[in-house]
Design an enzyme around this catalytic site. Sequence first.
Site, mmCIF file in Angstrom:
data_model
loop_
_atom_site.group_PDB
_atom_site.id
_atom_site.type_symbol
_atom_site.label_atom_id
_atom_site.label_comp_id
_atom_site.label_asym_id
_atom_site.label_seq_id
_atom_site.Cartn_x
_atom_site.Cartn_y
_atom_site.Cartn_z
ATOM 1 N N PRO A 125 7.556 52.770 51.450
ATOM 2 C CG PRO A 125 7.126 54.347 53.107
ATOM 3 C CD PRO A 125 7.718 52.993 52.894
ATOM 4 C CD GLU A 126 7.108 52.045 45.026
ATOM 5 O OE1 GLU A 126 7.086 52.627 43.917
ATOM 6 O OE2 GLU A 126 6.672 50.896 45.190
ATOM 7 N NE ARG B 283 5.707 45.920 59.018
ATOM 8 C CZ ARG B 283 5.214 45.504 57.858
ATOM 9 N NH1 ARG B 283 6.024 45.170 56.887
ATOM 10 N NH2 ARG B 283 3.912 45.434 57.678
ATOM 11 C CE LYS C 288 22.266 47.938 33.575
ATOM 12 N NZ LYS C 288 23.093 47.396 34.679
ATOM 13 C CG HIS D 284 6.567 50.612 67.875
ATOM 14 N ND1 HIS D 284 7.525 49.681 68.224
ATOM 15 C CD2 HIS D 284 5.371 49.956 67.913
ATOM 16 C CE1 HIS D 284 6.944 48.519 68.462
ATOM 17 N NE2 HIS D 284 5.645 48.650 68.282
#
Length: 283
Positions: free
Chosen positions: A2-3, A119, A162, A100
């Site tokens: 998830p962002e 996970r 950069k 879980h």
Amino acid sequence: MPELPEVETVRAGLAPVMEGQLIARADVNRPDLRWPFPDGMADRLTGAKVLRLRRRSKYILADLNTDETLLIHLGMSGRMLISGHTVGDFHHEHPAPAKHDHVVLHMGQGARITFNDARRFGAMDLMPTDGQNDHWLIRDLGPEPLGNALNDAYLIEKLQTKNTPIKTALLDQKIIAGLGNIYVCEVLYRARIHPARKAARISAARVAGMVPIIRDVLSEAIAAGGSSLRDYRQADGELGYFQHGFQVYDREGDACQTPGCDAEIKRIVQSGRSSFFCPQCQR
């Protein structure tokens, strides 16, 4: 993983159930997830009042009246599920315990918050609220992309030296906190910048133009409840919908959506992540 939009959507869903409420009991059903839980976490959470929920980058932060802050990271498959609470016309009954369900917060008003993570790449930690900026997961983060600290001058300064691909630079959490692979692909498409172009070789005007695009993409994703890919769900169990509006992400071989463009979306791998782009529109 998830962002920012997905994490913000989960935070907003949890806030009405947790803010201002006591944690009547905390059940911690294993010693660790990605990292060990802090010592005595269940006892330290039990009886604490949640003052407010915040988000920093991809972390949910719950400030407690015990002068500690609970940090929550969803990881790859972590979900914060609400039960025993009415949302609109719907009441979500408590489900039977699942394999879980690693941490369960029984709230004083009867709701239950379950951290389910198949996970086990998620994490929880407790830290002093007044010292949270020194926490090892927080201290090196860059500015929030929806805040005033991300502006034209800042991004131009950070990128001008950069010599890495712009995709890599935008994923650097020390430069911008919370941006992830999905939304960087979408930002670069709207900005018409090739993901492999070196950051330092992009003009200041084009770099400045990315700032409002970053805000637009993230704001639209938050309004849509995030993007549901694989395991992500909102706190009420609903799917996000922004994936239906992807313009390039996960669309390899599809036609570019820019009017008049006859190219197909391509995919390359950068630093182990897939980058999706239009070879004609993005230069």
